[in-house]
Design a protein around this motif. Sequence first.
Motif, PDB file in Angstrom:
ATOM      1  N   GLU A  24     -18.909 -13.755   0.027  1.00 19.47           N
ATOM      2  CA  GLU A  24     -18.293 -13.250   0.341  1.00 19.47           C
ATOM      3  C   GLU A  24     -18.141 -12.047   1.859  1.00 19.47           C
ATOM      4  OE1 GLU A  24     -15.003 -10.852  -0.271  1.00 19.47           O
ATOM      5  OE2 GLU A  24     -15.648 -11.316  -1.968  1.00 19.47           O
ATOM      6  N   ALA A  30     -17.508  -7.132  -2.256  1.00 17.38           N
ATOM      7  CA  ALA A  30     -18.657  -7.022  -2.789  1.00 17.38           C
ATOM      8  C   ALA A  30     -19.513  -6.180  -3.053  1.00 17.38           C
ATOM      9  CB  ALA A  30     -19.679  -7.653  -1.826  1.00 17.38           C
ATOM     10  N   GLU A  33     -17.971  -6.489  -7.090  1.00 17.35           N
ATOM     11  CA  GLU A  33     -18.598  -7.315  -7.549  1.00 17.35           C
ATOM     12  C   GLU A  33     -20.196  -7.029  -8.128  1.00 17.35           C
ATOM     13  OE1 GLU A  33     -17.688 -11.126  -9.419  1.00 17.35           O
ATOM     14  OE2 GLU A  33     -16.676  -9.888  -9.002  1.00 17.35           O
ATOM     15  N   ALA A  34     -20.679  -6.315  -7.740  1.00 13.65           N
ATOM     16  CA  ALA A  34     -21.850  -6.672  -7.508  1.00 13.65           C
ATOM     17  C   ALA A  34     -21.866  -5.389  -9.082  1.00 13.65           C
ATOM     18  CB  ALA A  34     -23.000  -5.833  -6.361  1.00 13.65           C
ATOM     19  N   ASN A  37     -20.818  -6.468 -11.520  1.00  8.31           N
ATOM     20  CA  ASN A  37     -21.902  -7.237 -12.579  1.00  8.31           C
ATOM     21  C   ASN A  37     -23.366  -7.103 -12.974  1.00  8.31           C
ATOM     22  OD1 ASN A  37     -20.261  -9.680 -12.997  1.00  8.31           O
ATOM     23  ND2 ASN A  37     -19.841 -10.375 -11.631  1.00  8.31           N
ATOM     24  N   ARG A  39     -25.185  -7.236 -10.384  1.00  7.99           N
ATOM     25  CA  ARG A  39     -26.102  -7.396  -9.549  1.00  7.99           C
ATOM     26  C   ARG A  39     -26.510  -7.339  -7.992  1.00  7.99           C
ATOM     27  NH1 ARG A  39     -22.401 -13.781  -9.781  1.00  7.99           N
ATOM     28  NH2 ARG A  39     -23.071 -13.481 -12.287  1.00  7.99           N
ATOM     29  N   ILE A  41     -27.061  -7.174  -4.069  1.00  6.99           N
ATOM     30  CA  ILE A  41     -25.761  -7.685  -3.491  1.00  6.99           C
ATOM     31  C   ILE A  41     -27.544  -8.163  -2.413  1.00  6.99           C
ATOM     32  CG2 ILE A  41     -24.581  -6.985  -1.076  1.00  6.99           C
ATOM     33  CD1 ILE A  41     -22.750  -5.457  -2.438  1.00  6.99           C
ATOM     34  N   TYR A  75     -27.360 -13.315  -8.069  1.00  5.73           N
ATOM     35  CA  TYR A  75     -27.333 -12.380  -6.543  1.00  5.73           C
ATOM     36  C   TYR A  75     -24.876 -12.229  -6.081  1.00  5.73           C
ATOM     37  CZ  TYR A  75     -31.352 -13.252  -5.893  1.00  5.73           C
ATOM     38  OH  TYR A  75     -32.959 -13.653  -5.553  1.00  5.73           O
ATOM     39  N   ILE A  76     -25.096 -11.359  -5.440  1.00  2.82           N
ATOM     40  CA  ILE A  76     -23.854 -10.763  -4.537  1.00  2.82           C
ATOM     41  C   ILE A  76     -23.992 -12.047  -2.922  1.00  2.82           C
ATOM     42  CG2 ILE A  76     -21.458 -10.205  -4.681  1.00  2.82           C
ATOM     43  CD1 ILE A  76     -21.565 -10.957  -7.350  1.00  2.82           C
ATOM     44  N   SER A 119     -25.657  -2.523  -5.691  1.00  2.64           N
ATOM     45  CA  SER A 119     -24.338  -2.671  -6.144  1.00  2.64           C
ATOM     46  C   SER A 119     -23.522  -1.195  -5.698  1.00  2.64           C
ATOM     47  CB  SER A 119     -23.744  -2.528  -7.100  1.00  2.64           C
ATOM     48  OG  SER A 119     -24.240  -1.155  -8.114  1.00  2.64           O
TER      49      SER A 119
END
Length: 146
Positions: A24, A30, A33-34, A37, A39, A41, A75-76, A119
Amino acid sequence: MKSTLFTFLIFAFTIYNVQAQDWETDFTAAKKEASKNNRPIILVFQGSDWCAPCIKLDREIWSTENFKTYAKDHYIMLQADFPRKNKNALSQTQTAANKQLAETYNKQGFFPFVVILDSKGEVLGQISYKKTTPENFIKELNNFIK
């Protein structure tokens, strides 16, 4: 001849897309998305065309199948690249975004520099290049994640 070349190009592009690390480059995306999900970064500051340790980190860790497979589900991956060669120049928008990330997370200007974030963008930890295996690097990254 043209169809053979076309088929080869499609095949090569497909292989590249399957094997390439999914990076990303947009911090807001990012974080979204983190959060979605659950996750962390992994923010990587690199000089992809001039920094020898950055190139080694890419070759020995980021580009390995073991790391890519694990990272995809855990991970992102966020890249802040600072290339120097004109042929690798980023857009002005991306360059400005990377500089903003550096002002926030890499004030000393270290390369490579890996920052583990939650996140919301809060720092969980930071590391740099070291000669190790992808599996051990994953363990080090995960030590920062609660």
